[in-house]
Design an enzyme around this catalytic site. Structure first.
Site, PDB file in Angstrom:
ATOM      1  N   TYR A  84      76.460   1.738  83.124  1.00 25.26           N
ATOM      2  CA  TYR A  84      76.699   2.557  81.926  1.00 25.26           C
ATOM      3  C   TYR A  84      77.923   2.026  81.184  1.00 25.26           C
ATOM      4  CZ  TYR A  84      77.060   6.728  79.008  1.00 25.26           C
ATOM      5  OH  TYR A  84      77.089   7.581  77.943  1.00 25.26           O
ATOM      6  N   PHE A 136      68.687  -2.994  50.567  1.00 24.50           N
ATOM      7  CA  PHE A 136      67.602  -2.918  51.527  1.00 24.50           C
ATOM      8  C   PHE A 136      67.323  -1.422  51.717  1.00 24.50           C
ATOM      9  CE2 PHE A 136      65.543  -2.613  55.637  1.00 24.50           C
ATOM     10  CZ  PHE A 136      64.427  -3.364  55.328  1.00 24.50           C
ATOM     11  N   THR A 137      66.068  -1.074  51.962  1.00 25.48           N
ATOM     12  CA  THR A 137      65.664   0.348  51.992  1.00 25.48           C
ATOM     13  C   THR A 137      66.590   1.223  52.847  1.00 25.48           C
ATOM     14  OG1 THR A 137      64.142  -0.240  53.773  1.00 25.48           O
ATOM     15  CG2 THR A 137      63.199  -0.076  51.563  1.00 25.48           C
ATOM     16  N   ASP A 227      75.541  -8.151  55.498  1.00 20.81           N
ATOM     17  CA  ASP A 227      74.360  -7.819  56.296  1.00 20.81           C
ATOM     18  C   ASP A 227      73.781  -9.146  56.772  1.00 20.81           C
ATOM     19  OD1 ASP A 227      71.807  -7.338  57.251  1.00 20.81           O
ATOM     20  OD2 ASP A 227      71.330  -5.790  55.779  1.00 20.81           O
ATOM     21  N   LYS A 270      65.943  -8.848  64.080  1.00 21.69           N
ATOM     22  CA  LYS A 270      65.602  -9.964  63.212  1.00 21.69           C
ATOM     23  C   LYS A 270      66.441 -11.195  63.549  1.00 21.69           C
ATOM     24  CE  LYS A 270      64.400  -8.578  58.801  1.00 21.69           C
ATOM     25  NZ  LYS A 270      63.171  -7.784  58.761  1.00 21.69           N
ATOM     26  N   ARG A 393      55.904  -4.054  49.427  1.00 19.72           N
ATOM     27  CA  ARG A 393      57.321  -4.059  49.044  1.00 19.72           C
ATOM     28  C   ARG A 393      57.361  -3.888  47.523  1.00 19.72           C
ATOM     29  NH1 ARG A 393      60.657  -3.354  53.630  1.00 19.72           N
ATOM     30  NH2 ARG A 393      59.747  -1.435  52.952  1.00 19.72           N
ATOM     31  N   PHE A 459      57.637   5.366  52.521  1.00 22.77           N
ATOM     32  CA  PHE A 459      56.665   4.297  52.796  1.00 22.77           C
ATOM     33  C   PHE A 459      56.259   4.228  54.263  1.00 22.77           C
ATOM     34  CE2 PHE A 459      59.776   1.470  54.725  1.00 22.77           C
ATOM     35  CZ  PHE A 459      60.966   1.879  54.146  1.00 22.77           C
TER      36      PHE A 459
HETATM   37  N1  F0G Z   1      69.060  -5.126  56.818  1.00 20.52           N
HETATM   38  C1  F0G Z   1      68.051  -5.963  56.511  1.00 20.52           C
HETATM   39  C2  F0G Z   1      68.305  -7.102  55.571  1.00 20.52           C
HETATM   40  C3  F0G Z   1      66.785  -5.768  57.062  1.00 20.52           C
HETATM   41  O1  F0G Z   1      65.797  -6.599  56.738  1.00 20.52           O
HETATM   42  C4  F0G Z   1      66.574  -4.679  57.955  1.00 20.52           C
HETATM   43  C5  F0G Z   1      65.262  -4.419  58.523  1.00 20.52           C
HETATM   44  C6  F0G Z   1      67.661  -3.841  58.251  1.00 20.52           C
HETATM   45  C7  F0G Z   1      68.886  -4.099  57.667  1.00 20.52           C
HETATM   46  C8  F0G Z   1      67.502  -2.669  59.168  1.00 20.52           C
HETATM   47  O2  F0G Z   1      67.402  -3.098  60.475  1.00 20.52           O
HETATM   48  O3  F0G Z   1      65.125  -2.341  61.220  1.00 20.52           O
HETATM   49  O4  F0G Z   1      66.888  -2.990  62.868  1.00 20.52           O
HETATM   50  O5  F0G Z   1      67.080  -0.893  61.611  1.00 20.52           O
HETATM   51  N2  F0G Z   1      64.198  -4.945  58.097  1.00 20.52           N
HETATM   52  C9  F0G Z   1      62.863  -4.759  58.651  1.00 20.52           C
HETATM   53  C10 F0G Z   1      61.823  -5.409  57.771  1.00 20.52           C
HETATM   54  C11 F0G Z   1      62.534  -3.352  58.989  1.00 20.52           C
HETATM   55  O6  F0G Z   1      60.649  -5.262  58.096  1.00 20.52           O
HETATM   56  O7  F0G Z   1      62.141  -6.083  56.797  1.00 20.52           O
HETATM   57  P1  F0G Z   1      66.579  -2.284  61.601  1.00 20.52           P
END
Ligand code: F0G
Length: 486
Positions: A84, A136-137, A227, A270, A393, A459
């Site tokens: 832990y 980013f979303t 990021d 990623k 997208r 989405f």
């Molecule tokens: N920043 C970027 C540039 C991303 O592409 C993503 C995730 C995140 C942050 C968030 O990271 O999913 O680990 O919480 N992109 C995925 C995609 C979901 O399909 O493009 P996460």
């Protein structure tokens, strides 16, 4: 000089992205009938996120958590130190972050958006403005959740679908400085730069541009947050496209980039593995400000919501991002598919970027008004006729404004993600073939409307339906042309 498939020339002159790996573990795939695919679409509200993988042939939804793991990563997972607190797996993760990203303080988080939550919680207040190259979303959702808003400051060429510009992800420096002057540095908790800008087609920024952003951040005393979720590929494209870095190693390029940021966060799903994430910095004060939020939201400071096995895989994966033959594999396949479609006149985002091939649904489905979600419809249609799952997208991925009005996306794209070392070239050729057919039959595709619309990140789980019977008509035409072929 390190190896990369792009340096291997074919005697016949063809430009083939050669795989510099062999496949040792495989998973069987199924291509279900077009009738079943139509049924699956109805069950999933014409939203590819809601499809079951049993109905999906090639899963090109995302590269997130789906890049192939290496034998060394799998091996390291078996050697993890279950604890832990004080796990040696975390010590190895810290060492990898320090050696590869050049940051000595590390906070573990369970995935990228968790880092966005922690950073927004600590720094964003009601009325804050966060300038960025593009949103980013999940980053935007967290910033707005804490009462802030974003400003996107790309150059105009970023929005040109067919372009030769090598760095469409660059921040517009004049606009950035004007934005800082307008709102005042006190209202700007940080400037956010996103490597390989996801939502405009996986387009990189240059180090020259990042240096410009850094200079403005320093001039006004504002934090620069990077990021780094797609940092490896951005670094690879810097090496290909930016003169100053042609002879530099991936290690030098990556450290140059992270060295310009005060705070770096990433989705390890990623960047380097299939799970997890992290926030890192060299600034002890910033580290101390964020530290108490980790046990609150994520878990103890040496695991942050991840299993120790995932942590080991991230650490090994970080070193592997320095390997050109690994990092170039996905961009090379993307380039192959983009060039193949482009040469047939099918509109795709160019120059080829990272993460996936981005097809321009706005122009292919110009007969569908934006309020009927052309990219959502195109994503559903492509799944229907191929079994290949891509991701919308476009406007479905946007969120409504504070008054509940639609905010239409700048681009309506179908993203076909090509995770690292997962697909073969014949599978990519299948995608090219089915996309060509759909392009030739594009007039048959119709619009969509929401039947279930969640208030946040709609989405993911939203449900839609076709405006008329266009899906049935597409099935009919497919059967005429392909007979009993799947
Ligand atoms: N920043 C970027 C540039 C991303 O592409 C993503 C995730 C995140 C942050 C968030 O990271 O999913 O680990 O919480 N992109 C995925 C995609 C979901 O399909 O493009 P996460």
């Amino acid at each position: 000089m390190s190896e990369s498939s792009q340096k291997i020339k074919f005697y016949n002159g063809e430009d083939i992205p050669l795989e510099l790996h062999k496949v040792r573990v495989v998973q069987k795939l199924h291509l279900v009938t077009i009738e079943r695919r139509l049924e699956a679409l109805r069950e999933s509200g014409f939203n590819t996120f809601r499809l079951d993988t049993k109905d999906v042939f090639l899963d090109m939804l995302t590269d997130s958590g789906t890049n192939a793991m290496s034998d060394r990563q799998m091996g390291a997972m078996m050697m993890a130190d279950d604890a832990y607190a004080g796990s040696q797996s975390f010590v190895r993760y810290q060492k990898a972050v320090e050696e590869v990203l050049g940051k000595k303080y590390l906070l573990p988080v369970h995935q990228g958006r968790a880092a966005e939550n922690i950073i927004s919680n600590a720094f964003v207040r009601k009325g804050s403005v966060v300038p960025m190259n593009y949103h980013f979303t999940t980053a935007m959702a967290h910033i707005t959740q804490y009462g802030g808003r974003i400003e996107e400051l790309l150059y105009d060429e970023a929005y040109v679908i067919r372009s030769q510009h090598p760095f469409k992800g660059n921040m517009n420096l004049e606009k950035l400085e004007a934005c800082v002057k307008k709102h005042g540095p006190a209202n700007i908790p940080f400037i956010r730069m996103e490597a390989s800008t996801n939502l405009i087609g996986g387009q990189p920024f240059s180090i020259e541009n990042l240096r410009g952003v850094r200079a403005i951040a320093e001039k006004y005393g504002i934090r620069l947050v990077l990021d780094a979720s797609l940092l490896g590929e951005n670094a690879w494209l810097v090496k290909q496209r930016e003169e100053e870095f042609k002879e530099k190693s991936m290690a030098e390029i990556i450290k140059t980039m992270t060295g310009l940021a005060d705070l770096v966060y990433f989705s390890a799903r990623k960047l380097s593995s299939s799970r997890g994430g992290g926030i890192c910095t060299n600034d002890e004060k910033t580290f101390k400000e964020l530290e108490p939020l980790i046990p609150l939201f994520e878990g103890f400071l040496t695991y942050g919501g991840m299993s120790v096995r995932e942590i080991e895989a991230i650490a090994v994966g970080l070193y592997e991002t320095l390997d050109e033959s690994m990092i170039c594999q996905s961009p090379a396949f993307i380039e192959y598919l983009v060039n193949a479609l482009d040469s047939k006149g099918i509109p795709v985002v160019t120059p080829p970027g990272v993460l996936g091939c981005h097809v321009d649904a706005m122009s292919i489905c110009s007969h569908i008004p934006q309020k009927e979600y052309p990219a959502g419809a195109f994503a559903a249609a492509f799944y229907l006729i191929s079994g290949v799952r891509g991701m919308e997208r476009g406007s479905v991925s946007n969120q409504r404004d504070e008054y509940g009005n639609e905010t239409y996306a700048d681009m309506e794209l179908l993203r076909l993600a090509i995770p690292r070392r997962v697909f073969t070239l014949s599978q990519i050729k299948y995608v090219e073939d089915r996309m060509t057919w759909l392009y030739d039959n594009r007039q048959l595709i119709g619009g969509l409307r929401f039947v279930y619309e969640p208030p946040v990140l709609r989405f993911f789980m939203g449900g839609l339906e076709p405006i008329d019977d266009w899906a049935e008509k597409l099935v009919e035409k497919f059967k005429q042309d392909f007979g009993d072929s799947l």
